[in-house]
Every structure is written in structure tokens, then in C-alpha cells.
Design an enzyme around this catalytic site. Structure first.
Site, short mmCIF file in Angstrom:
data_model
loop_
_atom_site.label_atom_id
_atom_site.label_comp_id
_atom_site.label_asym_id
_atom_site.label_seq_id
_atom_site.Cartn_x
_atom_site.Cartn_y
_atom_site.Cartn_z
N TRP A 10 0.86 -1.24 -0.30
CA TRP A 10 -0.03 -0.16 0.41
C TRP A 10 0.47 0.86 -0.36
O TRP A 10 0.74 2.90 0.13
CB TRP A 10 -1.58 -0.02 1.35
CG TRP A 10 -1.91 -1.58 0.60
CD1 TRP A 10 -2.09 -2.43 0.05
CD2 TRP A 10 -3.15 -1.16 2.02
NE1 TRP A 10 -3.11 -3.25 0.77
CE2 TRP A 10 -3.61 -2.61 1.77
CE3 TRP A 10 -3.07 -1.00 3.51
CZ2 TRP A 10 -4.51 -3.22 2.42
CZ3 TRP A 10 -4.20 -1.62 4.21
CH2 TRP A 10 -5.01 -1.98 3.33
N GLU A 21 11.70 1.66 -3.96
CA GLU A 21 11.87 3.20 -3.57
C GLU A 21 12.51 3.48 -2.27
O GLU A 21 12.73 4.64 -2.16
CB GLU A 21 10.57 3.16 -2.99
CG GLU A 21 9.29 3.61 -4.72
CD GLU A 21 7.61 3.17 -4.78
OE1 GLU A 21 7.11 2.82 -3.67
OE2 GLU A 21 7.16 2.62 -5.68
N SER A 73 2.96 -2.47 -11.60
CA SER A 73 1.91 -2.16 -13.47
C SER A 73 1.06 -3.39 -13.16
O SER A 73 0.91 -3.45 -13.89
CB SER A 73 2.00 -1.34 -13.78
OG SER A 73 2.78 -0.17 -14.19
N GLY A 108 1.23 -2.24 -6.43
CA GLY A 108 1.12 -1.86 -5.67
C GLY A 108 -0.22 -0.60 -5.53
O GLY A 108 -0.80 -0.80 -5.01
N GLY A 109 -0.07 0.20 -6.97
CA GLY A 109 -1.25 0.73 -7.17
C GLY A 109 -2.31 0.10 -7.33
O GLY A 109 -3.23 0.52 -6.78
#
Ligand code: PGA
Length: 253
Positions: free
Chosen positions: A10, A99, A215, A236-237
Site C-alpha cells: 500500500w 523506492e 503496474s 502497488g496501485g
């Protein structure tokens, strides 16, 4: 047989209410499959670990942390220890997410320390590797991934390696809407499995799960998961919408 493993990272998203709602929706929507045909984990921000852990307790959905520190306690302002993570019910911990590497500046050496600390505490690392766009364009993907894996796994025994999930996440595909093609993913996954076989042994390499990340979404999950060396997805998203994340879990099953 490697059980597919879908994890939702998240990142720095959700709030106290939406985190619990999302966790409950994921647990309810994956009740027939999570922890059975597919291993599933949600990885919320630190401050929501406890409430999200309570929301998924008793379901097949496991809890993971986005990071961990290398010391067990003391004067390390802002950091979180393995015992704190275990205290709130974490099983998994991301190590070396791109990240952390490229925004925060973590080195391979620090990633190795975090991964080793997690293993020593009985947490299950999801060890992320992947190349930048200019590294791919410069034909350096295998070189970069090899260095990340060799340095990240330095000192990790074969016995401990059985607890590690690898995640191949091409940095250029993370959060960009650009996904590696199934062929591109498969090529690197096969390369990583061969490398694990060389560093450890073939049997262990065959058992090691390698997730793809970048993605991933309901529309591409089945095709990515259809590749022989893609054993799961680090999402992720699309993990921030219960419906999408459940769609991905179902595609993996
Ligand atoms: P994304 O993120 O699915 O939003 O590309 C993947 C990840 O960073 O793990």
C-alpha cells in the site's frame, strides 16, 4: 509446486479508516482462496499495521511490513524493529523495495542487513530487485539484478533462503502504467532462478517463489502469472482497490 503469492504494497497510502475497510474487503473477497490456493498478504503503512492485522485476523490474508530496521531496540529515532513487527502480527517484510533504494537511498549492503535481521527474527522477507530504465536500455538488467541478489543474499544460508520470496520489479514499470511484457518478465525470472540455482542449488531454486511487480493489474495478472517462472505478483496501485486486488488474487488462482 510453488503456491502463487500475491502481496499488496500500500506504500504511503490509506488512512486509519480506509486501511481497515480495505483490509476487511480483501479478507472477505478472498475467503475461498487466500491462504489456500494462493498466499495473500497486505502491506500497509507502519501506523496501520495493528488495525489492519486485527481486520484480517482469522482470514487467510497475512500481514507484511514495508520495511524494518537492523537493530533490535534503542536510540534509533523513527525506526521499527523486528520484534515490534512480530508483536503486531507481521509475517512478511519487504526488503530493498525500489523506492527504498532509489528514493531513500538504501544500498545493497543495508538491504542485506535488513534481510538478515528479518530472517534471524523469523520474519519472511520479500526481497525486491530490479533495474532502472537506463540500465535496461544499456543492456545491464542481468548485471544489476545479479549484483543486487549476490549482495542482498550475502551470508544467507540455504535453510534461510527457503523463507525468502524474491520480487523482480523493473523500476521503469513501477507506478508508471508500463508493465514488462510477459516475455520480458519471464526472461528475467528464469535468469534469477538460474542464479539462485548457482548460488545455492537447483532444488532450492525450484522451490523459490519469484514475484513480478510493476503496474500489475486485473487485466494483465493472468498473462503474467501464466509464465512458467512467475510465481506471484507484488502489487502497488491496484492493491488499493479491493475489487482490483481480489481480481488479481483470483487470476492467480
Ligand atoms: P505498482 O507498484 O503496482 O503501483 O507499479 C508495484 C510495487 O512498487 O511493488
Amino acid at each position: 509446486m510453488r503456491t502463487p503469492f500475491i502481496a499488496g504494497n500500500w506504500k504511503m497510502n490509506t488512512d486509519s479508516q480506509s486501511a481497515v475497510e480495505l483490509a476487511k474487503a480483501v479478507a472477505a473477497g478472498s475467503v475461498d482462496i487466500a491462504g489456500k490456493a494462493v498466499d495473500v498478504a497486505v502491506i500497509p503503512p507502519f501506523v496501520y499495521l495493528q488495525s489492519v492485522g486485527q481486520a484480517v485476523a482469522g482470514s487467510g490474508v497475512a500481514l507484511g511490513s514495508q520495511d524494518v530496521y537492523t537493530e533490535s531496540k534503542g536510540a534509533f529515532t523513527g525506526e521499527i524493529s523486528t520484534s515490534m513487527l512480530k508483536d503486531v502480527g507481521c509475517e512478511y517484510v519487504l526488503c530493498g523495495h525500489s523506492e527504498r533504494r532509489h528514493v531513500i537511498g538504501e544500498t545493497n549492503e543495508l538491504v542485506n542487513k535488513k534481510l538478515s535481521t528479518a530472517l534471524a527474527a523469523g520474519l519472511l522477507p520479500i526481497f525486491c530487485v530490479g533495474e532502472l530504465i537506463e540500465q535496461r536500455q544499456g543492456d545491464k538488467t542481468e548485471q544489476v539484478v545479479t549484483e543486487q541478489i549476490k549482495k542482498g543474499l550475502a551470508g544467507v544460508s540455504a535453510e534461510d533462503m527457503e523463507k525468502v520470496t524474491l520480487a523482480y520489479e523493473p523500476v521503469w514499470a513501477i507506478g508508471t502504467g508500463l508493465t514488462a511484457t510477459p516475455d520480458q518478465a519471464q526472461q528475467v525470472h528464469a535468469f534469477i532462478r538460474k542464479l539462485i540455482s548457482e548460488l545455492y542449488n537447483e532444488q532450492l531454486a525450484e522451490k523459490t517463489r519469484i514475484q513480478y511487480g510493476g503496474s500489475a493489474k486485473p487485466g494483465n495478472a493472468a498473462e503474467l502469472m501464466g509464465q512458467p517462472d512467475v510465481d506471484g505478483l507484488l502489487v502497488g496501485g491496484a492493491s488499493l482497490k479491493a475489487e482490483d486486488f481480489i481480481g488479481i488474487i483470483n487470476a492467480a488462482g
